[in-house]
Design a protein around this motif. Structure first.
Motif, mmCIF file in Angstrom:
data_model
loop_
_atom_site.group_PDB
_atom_site.id
_atom_site.type_symbol
_atom_site.label_atom_id
_atom_site.label_comp_id
_atom_site.label_asym_id
_atom_site.label_seq_id
_atom_site.Cartn_x
_atom_site.Cartn_y
_atom_site.Cartn_z
ATOM 1 N N ASP A 28 0.831 -1.202 0.000
ATOM 2 C CA ASP A 28 0.000 0.000 0.000
ATOM 3 C C ASP A 28 0.869 1.256 0.000
ATOM 4 O O ASP A 28 0.594 2.219 -0.723
ATOM 5 N N MET A 29 1.924 1.251 0.821
ATOM 6 C CA MET A 29 2.854 2.374 0.885
ATOM 7 C C MET A 29 3.462 2.629 -0.481
ATOM 8 O O MET A 29 3.475 3.752 -0.979
ATOM 9 N N ALA A 30 3.965 1.578 -1.115
ATOM 10 C CA ALA A 30 4.645 1.706 -2.406
ATOM 11 C C ALA A 30 3.728 2.279 -3.478
ATOM 12 O O ALA A 30 4.169 3.080 -4.317
ATOM 13 N N ALA A 31 2.466 1.901 -3.436
ATOM 14 C CA ALA A 31 1.506 2.398 -4.432
ATOM 15 C C ALA A 31 1.341 3.908 -4.363
ATOM 16 O O ALA A 31 0.978 4.536 -5.358
ATOM 17 N N GLY A 32 1.648 4.503 -3.232
ATOM 18 C CA GLY A 32 1.484 5.939 -3.058
ATOM 19 C C GLY A 32 2.765 6.746 -3.187
ATOM 20 O O GLY A 32 2.764 7.943 -2.935
ATOM 21 N N ILE A 33 3.868 6.103 -3.576
ATOM 22 C CA ILE A 33 5.149 6.806 -3.712
ATOM 23 C C ILE A 33 5.517 6.853 -5.190
ATOM 24 O O ILE A 33 5.971 5.857 -5.758
ATOM 25 N N PRO A 34 5.317 7.996 -5.830
ATOM 26 C CA PRO A 34 5.513 8.082 -7.282
ATOM 27 C C PRO A 34 6.956 7.890 -7.735
ATOM 28 O O PRO A 34 7.195 7.538 -8.896
ATOM 29 N N GLU A 35 7.915 8.066 -6.853
ATOM 30 C CA GLU A 35 9.321 7.899 -7.231
ATOM 31 C C GLU A 35 9.696 6.434 -7.486
ATOM 32 O O GLU A 35 10.710 6.151 -8.120
#
Length: 103
Positions: A28-35
């Protein structure tokens, strides 16, 4: 591009439910980090002896994007809520990669 690999060994009291919750939280965290260009995490398949219990592989464009990911509030929140209390040992490495590296 940079490949960031992190591996973890868990403390003895970490349960399967803890690992499942962490895995969901990291995805879930990764899905929200555009980098993040690519992100994978999960329990070791234990196909070879030794090694870690869990791993994370993240690909970012450059050092600035790596810092944006690792220093993000979302990353810190997962660490504070789950990961920090689970870790017995951690290792990490960053490797340069380019698209020709993938066979």
């Amino acid at each position: 591009m940079i490949l960031h690999l992190a591996t973890f060994r868990w403390k003895d009291d970490v349960t399967a439910a803890d690992v499942a919750e962490l895995t969901d939280a990291l995805r879930d965290m990764a899905a929200g980090i555009p980098e993040l260009r690519s992100y994978a995490c999960g329990e070791s398949l234990r196909l070879r002896p030794g090694g870690a219990d869990f791993g994370v592989a993240a690909i970012v464009a450059d050092e600035e994007d790596l810092s944006a990911y690792l220093d993000s509030a979302a990353h810190a929140a997962v660490y504070e809520r789950l990961l920090g209390r689970m870790i017995a040992e951690r290792a990490a490495v960053q490797l340069p990669v380019d698209s020709s590296a993938w066979l």
